[in-house]
Scaffold this motif. Structure first.
Motif, PDB file in Angstrom:
ATOM      1  N   GLY A 369       0.815  -1.203   0.000  1.00 30.74           N
ATOM      2  CA  GLY A 369       0.000   0.000   0.000  1.00 30.74           C
ATOM      3  C   GLY A 369       0.852   1.256   0.000  1.00 30.74           C
ATOM      4  N   PHE A 370       0.402   2.254  -0.730  1.00 35.05           N
ATOM      5  CA  PHE A 370       1.050   3.562  -0.729  1.00 35.05           C
ATOM      6  C   PHE A 370      -0.036   4.622  -0.694  1.00 35.05           C
ATOM      7  CE2 PHE A 370       2.411   7.346  -3.109  1.00 35.05           C
ATOM      8  CZ  PHE A 370       3.463   7.746  -2.295  1.00 35.05           C
ATOM      9  N   PHE A 371       0.134   5.594   0.184  1.00 35.09           N
ATOM     10  CA  PHE A 371      -0.840   6.673   0.346  1.00 35.09           C
ATOM     11  C   PHE A 371      -0.110   8.001   0.323  1.00 35.09           C
ATOM     12  CE2 PHE A 371      -2.794   9.832   3.040  1.00 35.09           C
ATOM     13  CZ  PHE A 371      -4.124   9.812   2.684  1.00 35.09           C
ATOM     14  N   ASN A 372      -0.705   8.984  -0.357  1.00 35.98           N
ATOM     15  CA  ASN A 372      -0.136  10.323  -0.377  1.00 35.98           C
ATOM     16  C   ASN A 372      -1.264  11.342  -0.393  1.00 35.98           C
ATOM     17  OD1 ASN A 372       0.728  12.803  -2.366  1.00 35.98           O
ATOM     18  ND2 ASN A 372       2.382  12.210  -0.981  1.00 35.98           N
ATOM     19  N   ALA A 373      -1.127  12.377   0.414  1.00 37.78           N
ATOM     20  CA  ALA A 373      -2.084  13.488   0.417  1.00 37.78           C
ATOM     21  C   ALA A 373      -1.314  14.791   0.551  1.00 37.78           C
ATOM     22  CB  ALA A 373      -3.094  13.347   1.550  1.00 37.78           C
ATOM     23  N   ILE A 374      -1.842  15.841  -0.059  1.00 35.64           N
ATOM     24  CA  ILE A 374      -1.202  17.155  -0.052  1.00 35.64           C
ATOM     25  C   ILE A 374      -2.208  18.188   0.454  1.00 35.64           C
ATOM     26  CG2 ILE A 374      -0.136  18.953  -1.474  1.00 35.64           C
ATOM     27  CD1 ILE A 374       0.742  16.743  -3.391  1.00 35.64           C
ATOM     28  N   THR A 375      -1.765  19.030   1.384  1.00 34.37           N
ATOM     29  CA  THR A 375      -2.611  20.122   1.861  1.00 34.37           C
ATOM     30  C   THR A 375      -1.941  21.455   1.537  1.00 34.37           C
ATOM     31  OG1 THR A 375      -1.607  20.051   4.078  1.00 34.37           O
ATOM     32  CG2 THR A 375      -3.589  18.743   3.717  1.00 34.37           C
ATOM     33  N   GLU A 376      -2.772  22.464   1.330  1.00 35.83           N
ATOM     34  CA  GLU A 376      -2.251  23.744   0.876  1.00 35.83           C
ATOM     35  C   GLU A 376      -1.702  24.568   2.043  1.00 35.83           C
ATOM     36  OE1 GLU A 376      -5.337  26.020  -0.909  1.00 35.83           O
ATOM     37  OE2 GLU A 376      -6.399  26.402   0.966  1.00 35.83           O
ATOM     38  N   LYS A 377      -0.941  25.568   1.690  1.00 32.52           N
ATOM     39  CA  LYS A 377      -0.438  26.538   2.662  1.00 32.52           C
ATOM     40  C   LYS A 377      -1.619  27.330   3.224  1.00 32.52           C
ATOM     41  CE  LYS A 377       2.584  30.608   2.929  1.00 32.52           C
ATOM     42  NZ  LYS A 377       3.525  31.463   2.152  1.00 32.52           N
ATOM     43  N   THR A 378      -1.645  27.491   4.538  1.00 36.65           N
ATOM     44  CA  THR A 378      -2.755  28.191   5.200  1.00 36.65           C
ATOM     45  C   THR A 378      -2.197  29.372   5.975  1.00 36.65           C
ATOM     46  OG1 THR A 378      -3.910  26.084   5.443  1.00 36.65           O
ATOM     47  CG2 THR A 378      -4.703  27.922   6.778  1.00 36.65           C
ATOM     48  N   VAL A 379      -2.786  30.553   5.772  1.00 38.47           N
ATOM     49  CA  VAL A 379      -2.258  31.768   6.402  1.00 38.47           C
ATOM     50  C   VAL A 379      -3.352  32.457   7.205  1.00 38.47           C
ATOM     51  CG1 VAL A 379      -0.527  32.113   4.611  1.00 38.47           C
ATOM     52  CG2 VAL A 379      -2.767  33.219   4.402  1.00 38.47           C
ATOM     53  N   ALA A 380      -2.920  33.127   8.266  1.00 37.29           N
ATOM     54  CA  ALA A 380      -3.796  34.014   9.034  1.00 37.29           C
ATOM     55  C   ALA A 380      -3.475  35.458   8.648  1.00 37.29           C
ATOM     56  CB  ALA A 380      -3.590  33.795  10.527  1.00 37.29           C
ATOM     57  N   LYS A 381      -4.487  36.312   8.704  1.00 33.82           N
ATOM     58  CA  LYS A 381      -4.298  37.730   8.402  1.00 33.82           C
ATOM     59  C   LYS A 381      -4.338  38.521   9.700  1.00 33.82           C
ATOM     60  CE  LYS A 381      -6.161  37.460   3.718  1.00 33.82           C
ATOM     61  NZ  LYS A 381      -7.194  37.965   2.762  1.00 33.82           N
ATOM     62  N   ILE A 382      -3.327  39.356   9.875  1.00 32.75           N
ATOM     63  CA  ILE A 382      -3.173  40.115  11.119  1.00 32.75           C
ATOM     64  C   ILE A 382      -3.056  41.596  10.775  1.00 32.75           C
ATOM     65  CG2 ILE A 382      -1.732  40.447  13.161  1.00 32.75           C
ATOM     66  CD1 ILE A 382      -0.794  37.548  12.819  1.00 32.75           C
ATOM     67  N   LYS A 383      -3.869  42.395  11.447  1.00 33.62           N
ATOM     68  CA  LYS A 383      -3.928  43.832  11.155  1.00 33.62           C
ATOM     69  C   LYS A 383      -3.215  44.648  12.229  1.00 33.62           C
ATOM     70  CE  LYS A 383      -7.290  47.566  10.352  1.00 33.62           C
ATOM     71  NZ  LYS A 383      -8.732  47.905  10.276  1.00 33.62           N
ATOM     72  N   ASN A 384      -2.400  45.613  11.790  1.00 32.47           N
ATOM     73  CA  ASN A 384      -1.758  46.551  12.705  1.00 32.47           C
ATOM     74  C   ASN A 384      -2.770  47.622  13.095  1.00 32.47           C
ATOM     75  OD1 ASN A 384      -0.233  49.014  13.541  1.00 32.47           O
ATOM     76  ND2 ASN A 384       1.526  47.630  13.229  1.00 32.47           N
ATOM     77  N   ASN A 385      -3.040  47.746  14.373  1.00 40.26           N
ATOM     78  CA  ASN A 385      -4.086  48.663  14.841  1.00 40.26           C
ATOM     79  C   ASN A 385      -3.715  50.126  14.625  1.00 40.26           C
ATOM     80  OD1 ASN A 385      -5.577  46.432  15.732  1.00 40.26           O
ATOM     81  ND2 ASN A 385      -4.583  46.467  17.759  1.00 40.26           N
ATOM     82  N   ASN A 386      -2.453  50.423  14.497  1.00 38.86           N
ATOM     83  CA  ASN A 386      -2.023  51.814  14.347  1.00 38.86           C
ATOM     84  C   ASN A 386      -1.955  52.231  12.881  1.00 38.86           C
ATOM     85  OD1 ASN A 386      -1.670  52.101  17.157  1.00 38.86           O
ATOM     86  ND2 ASN A 386       0.373  51.152  17.031  1.00 38.86           N
ATOM     87  N   THR A 387      -1.395  51.379  12.047  1.00 37.87           N
ATOM     88  CA  THR A 387      -1.192  51.746  10.639  1.00 37.87           C
ATOM     89  C   THR A 387      -2.264  51.190   9.709  1.00 37.87           C
ATOM     90  OG1 THR A 387       0.172  49.802  10.167  1.00 37.87           O
ATOM     91  CG2 THR A 387       1.295  51.753  11.066  1.00 37.87           C
ATOM     92  N   GLY A 388      -3.006  50.193  10.172  1.00 39.39           N
ATOM     93  CA  GLY A 388      -4.000  49.555   9.319  1.00 39.39           C
ATOM     94  C   GLY A 388      -3.410  48.546   8.356  1.00 39.39           C
ATOM     95  N   GLU A 389      -2.088  48.398   8.389  1.00 37.59           N
ATOM     96  CA  GLU A 389      -1.426  47.447   7.500  1.00 37.59           C
ATOM     97  C   GLU A 389      -1.801  46.018   7.876  1.00 37.59           C
ATOM     98  OE1 GLU A 389       3.122  46.100   6.195  1.00 37.59           O
ATOM     99  OE2 GLU A 389       2.778  47.835   7.525  1.00 37.59           O
ATOM    100  N   VAL A 390      -2.028  45.185   6.868  1.00 35.66           N
ATOM    101  CA  VAL A 390      -2.396  43.776   7.092  1.00 35.66           C
ATOM    102  C   VAL A 390      -1.248  42.896   6.613  1.00 35.66           C
ATOM    103  CG1 VAL A 390      -3.989  41.912   6.478  1.00 35.66           C
ATOM    104  CG2 VAL A 390      -4.862  44.239   6.826  1.00 35.66           C
ATOM    105  N   ARG A 391      -0.807  42.012   7.491  1.00 34.79           N
ATOM    106  CA  ARG A 391       0.243  41.070   7.119  1.00 34.79           C
ATOM    107  C   ARG A 391      -0.296  39.642   7.209  1.00 34.79           C
ATOM    108  NH1 ARG A 391       2.758  38.378  11.418  1.00 34.79           N
ATOM    109  NH2 ARG A 391       2.220  39.172  13.518  1.00 34.79           N
ATOM    110  N   GLU A 392       0.411  38.749   6.561  1.00 32.63           N
ATOM    111  CA  GLU A 392       0.020  37.339   6.598  1.00 32.63           C
ATOM    112  C   GLU A 392       1.047  36.537   7.385  1.00 32.63           C
ATOM    113  OE1 GLU A 392      -0.484  35.934   2.618  1.00 32.63           O
ATOM    114  OE2 GLU A 392      -2.500  36.817   2.417  1.00 32.63           O
ATOM    115  N   GLU A 393       0.545  35.572   8.140  1.00 35.42           N
ATOM    116  CA  GLU A 393       1.410  34.682   8.908  1.00 35.42           C
ATOM    117  C   GLU A 393       1.025  33.239   8.586  1.00 35.42           C
ATOM    118  OE1 GLU A 393       2.231  33.349  13.544  1.00 35.42           O
ATOM    119  OE2 GLU A 393       1.529  35.386  13.115  1.00 35.42           O
TER     120      GLU A 393
END
Length: 812
Positions: A369-393
């Protein structure tokens, strides 16, 4: 070190498999397969000329309850089998004094219900362990499964044809099983292991053509033999299941629409091995999880409901190194916002991109038996409260999951397995590898067995310092006959951790365990069958050898001739030290001293043939009096069958623990425990209306409610495990609700093809309103945001061989 140990495991695997073959089925019945040029029409009438050319399989024996008794003259069974270049054809003529009394209940595919049934197992490799199973009920509905080591996997499905009919003296079955539904070698002359079963509900009995001795071995070792299949070739096994789905989700007034198209593919790479692939998978219609409040140190384990991960996975599930819910579950880490940042989007699940599995078994018993599965990259979005800039982590990187299995079966009853699982996460995330050598070896008479495994894991949180852990388990026992026993030993060291792709609740443990049992294998007095078991274990930490507790349990079960099932358990838990509840790690030396207790429970259910069936379960736990603790609960569930098409089931479960104690938090260096009264109510309702054997409407509802008010807090004495008074006065009361209602319509409009309409209403809540009554809690729950999901999914089955015939006709 890790690669060297893997090499030794492979060498040991190759040495152990050199074992002679054996056979316990020495008096098997035989018939000769007859080739026909004009196959029978599958209409349930048995009037085709092809049937008159075949040999007859008759003179069935009782499998249960009175094993070995011949079939009664009033219920004779006559079976015939023929074949051609495309399929094998089976007919069964089953006599009964009054066929009008044969029960008929419409069920979905793979459901048995209150029906008689005819069943055939087909084992082209004739290895006694891996047959295919095809079932037709007296309602006309189908069931099928792939069997491995005596266990039926009804998640496996094939496309085949069947029909039934009834007259004044019998009911009849015709089946057409195309060669594409099974796996067999390409040889000029073949003999297959085959057995026929007949279930007769009114007699509470099951009969088989070739006698199955319930004292020795597995039931799959007792096939008869169908000889002289000549000049049949395995067809091209290629099937496509394209799908299209559309889904709407409404939550807090916002409605999202999504659609998806994809395909599942099944391809027979060789005559014995199959590739299954799911491309752009869609799991929007899987059932809901039975979520409950979890205040303990270990995760809750959920059942797998995604079809790709439940069908044909018997090889990959060996050794508990594959817990498929890890794939597409929660991200491996949480978002980490700064002091002036806010998380604005954090996905709760990782999206799976595709998955492939290849599995099969040769006639010589080699399973690969051989099994393979692939999952995608998952990111959270984080907002800077002072500048409004949004970054991804990145909270879960692009990840690859692999499993490789080599399994050798021998002797008709034994196997040895080498399995490896691997999780590779891109970037600075942990990778994991696990390898296991498993063995289940029986003597040639299937009387005694040795079971066990040796496993190792390697976790690379820090590439410069990978952690390697080990686990070992072995036991010896006698499992055939009325009397049986087992004694064994196991350990997991403190670094053993298969949880990146497997599941293990706790490590750094070792135990000596054993059991002794008696089975009633033939009717006696008012009982059809029954058994009694005595179990024992003694547990220790692995790293230090400290004794942590022991357990003695006595349980029994019985089934009466009037079809009342009942049983009970008497368990003594001599617990001493819990190194996991304090949440400091089992090697810290910090433990919680737990009380000794006795648990008593009883369960039962009434005759399933009746319109009204009742299930019950009652328990009480008597805890050492110095703790002023107690626990009690019950489960009650009626099921009512209105007619052959409509039935409903209800279940209510109640659990109450008084003055339970458990970890809540840490405060100024102290480990804080709370004393609490935990009450749980669980209401569930299910119903099904079958319009026919191919279409049905089903309802599934569950409301789980737990309330946990705390009445005192203590700090844990880290030297002796006792609880001491503290000034801590936090609020950790819990009121938890999980509400789900599913409505599902399924229409199988063609073989292997379905249209599914699905609706779900879900609500959940987690707050500190732990003093609410039942109706006030419902009012509070319905004030929470409601989620409504509606989905429509179309799946169409395309068989390559049928498609080829269509193009040939057009070309001619």
């Amino acid at each position: 070190m890790f690669k060297k140990t893997n090499f030794y495991l492979v060498v040991l695997f190759l040495i152990v498999i050199q074992v002679a073959h054996g056979q316990i089925n020495n008096n098997r019945k035989k018939i000769t397969a007859v080739r026909v040029t004009n196959p029978p029409k599958i209409d349930g009438e048995l009037n085709d000329a092809a049937w008159s050319e075949s040999e007859i399989a008759k003179d069935f024996f009782m499998m249960r309850p009175d094993n070995g008794q011949p079939e009664p003259d009033t219920h004779k069974t006559v079976v015939r089998l023929v074949y051609d270049d495309e399929a094998i054809y089976i007919s069964a003529h089953m006599f009964a004094p009054d066929p009008k009394k044969i029960p008929v209940e419409f069920t979905n595919r793979d459901g048995f219900g209150n029906n008689d049934f005819f069943l055939v197992t087909i084992n082209p490799n004739d290895d006694g362990q891996n047959p295919f199973e095809f079932v037709i009920n007296s309602s006309g509905s189908q069931a099928d499964s792939k069997i491995s080591n005596g266990r039926e996997d009804f998640n496996w499905s094939a496309v085949w044809d069947s029909a039934i009919s009834m007259d004044e003296e019998s009911w009849k079955v015709e089946m057409k099983i195309p060669y594409s539904a099974i796996r067999f070698a390409n040889r000029d002359v073949q003999s297959w292991g085959v057995n026929f079963h007949r279930r007769i509900q009114n007699l509470n009995a099951q009969f088989t053509w070739n006698h199955i001795d319930n004292e020795i071995g597995m039931w799959t070792q007792y096939d008869g033999l169908v000889e002289n299949f000549r000049d049949i070739e395995p067809p091209t096994r290629l099937a496509f299941y394209p799908y299209a789905s559309a889904t709407t989700n409404t939550f807090e007034g916002d409605t999202d629409f999504d659609w998806s198209v994809g395909m599942d593919v099944k391809y027979g790479i060789t005559e014995n091995f199959t590739l299954d692939a799911t491309l752009i998978p869609d799991f929007s219609q899987v059932g809901f999880d039975d979520v409950r409040l979890n205040l303990g140190p270990f995760e809750q384990q959920f059942t797998e409901q995604r079809q790709f991960f439940t069908e044909g996975t018997e090889l990959f599930n060996k050794g508990r190194l594959f817990y498929s819910r890890r794939i597409g579950s929660r991200p491996i880490k949480s978002a980490n916002p700064g002091d002036d940042e806010t998380v604005i989007d954090e996905p709760e699940k990782v999206q799976m991109l595709n998955a492939v599995k290849i599995s099969g078994r040769t006639k010589d018993g080699w399973g690969l038996g051989f099994f393979n599965a692939i999952t995608e990259k998952t990111v959270a979005k984080i907002k800077n409260n002072n500048t409004g800039e949004v970054r991804e982590e990145t909270i879960n990187p692009f990840s690859n999951y692999n499993i490789a299995v080599v399994d050798k079966q021998f002797n008709g009853n034994s196997s040895i397995t080498l399995i490896n699982t691997n999780v590779t996460r891109f970037g600075d995330f942990r990778d994991a590898n696990a390898t296991g050598l498993l063995w289940h070896v029986q003597d040639k008479t299937s009387t005694y067995n040795i079971d066990g495994s040796f496993k190792m894991t390697n976790i690379s949180d820090d590439p410069s310092e990978p952690k390697t852990g080990y686990m070992f388990d072995t036991s010896i026992g006698k499992h055939s006959g009325k009397w049986g026993w087992e004694i064994g030993y196991n350990f997991e060291d403190e670094n053993y951790n298969p949880n990146d792709l497997g599941i293990l609740f706790s490590n750094n443990e070792q135990a000596i365990y054993g059991n002794f049992r008696y089975r009633l294998l033939k009717p006696k007095g008012f009982l059809n069958n029954g058994g009694i078991n005595l179990n024992y274990n003694a547990r220790f930490l692995h790293s230090s050898g400290v004794y942590t507790g022991s357990y003695v349990g006595l349980n029994f079960w019985a089934n009466t001739k009037k079809r009342l099932n009942f049983g009970g358990n008497f368990n003594i838990n001599l617990n001493e030290k819990d190194f996991f509840e304090p949440r400091q790690g089992s090697t810290s030396g910090i433990y919680f001293r737990t009380p000794k207790n006795i648990n008593i429970n009883t369960w039962g259910n009434t005759d399933d043939r009746k319109r009204l069936r009742l299930n019950y379960f009652v328990y009480t736990t008597i805890i050492d009096s110095e703790y002023n603790r107690s626990a009690f609960g019950f489960n009650f569930g009626p099921r009512f069958r209105f007619n052959s098409q409509f039935s409903m089931s209800y279940r209510f479960r109640y659990d109450y623990t008084k003055n339970g104690q458990g970890y809540v938090t840490e405060d100024n260096g102290d480990i804080i425990f709370g004393q609490r009264n935990w009450t749980t109510h669980d209401n569930s309702l299910s119903g099904k209306y079958s319009f026919s054997t191919n279409s049905s409407l089903s309802l599934t509802f569950r409301h789980n409610w737990s309330k946990v008010p705390y009445n005192n807090y203590y700090k844990l004495n880290i030297d002796n495990g006792n609880l001491e008074d503290t000034a801590y006065a936090g609020n950790h009361d819990v009121n938890f609700n999980s509400w789900n209602l599913d409505l599902n319509y399924i229409w199988q409009f063609a073989p292997g093809s379905q249209l599914i309409a699905f609706y779900r209403h879900s609500i959940s809540s987690f707050d500190d309103n732990a003093t609410l009554g039942f109706f006030d809690n419902l009012d509070n729950l319905f004030d929470q945001p409601n989620k409504h999901t509606f989905s429509l999914r179309l799946v169409y089955f395309i068989d390559y061989n049928n498609l080829k015939k269509v193009f040939k006709k057009k070309a001619s």
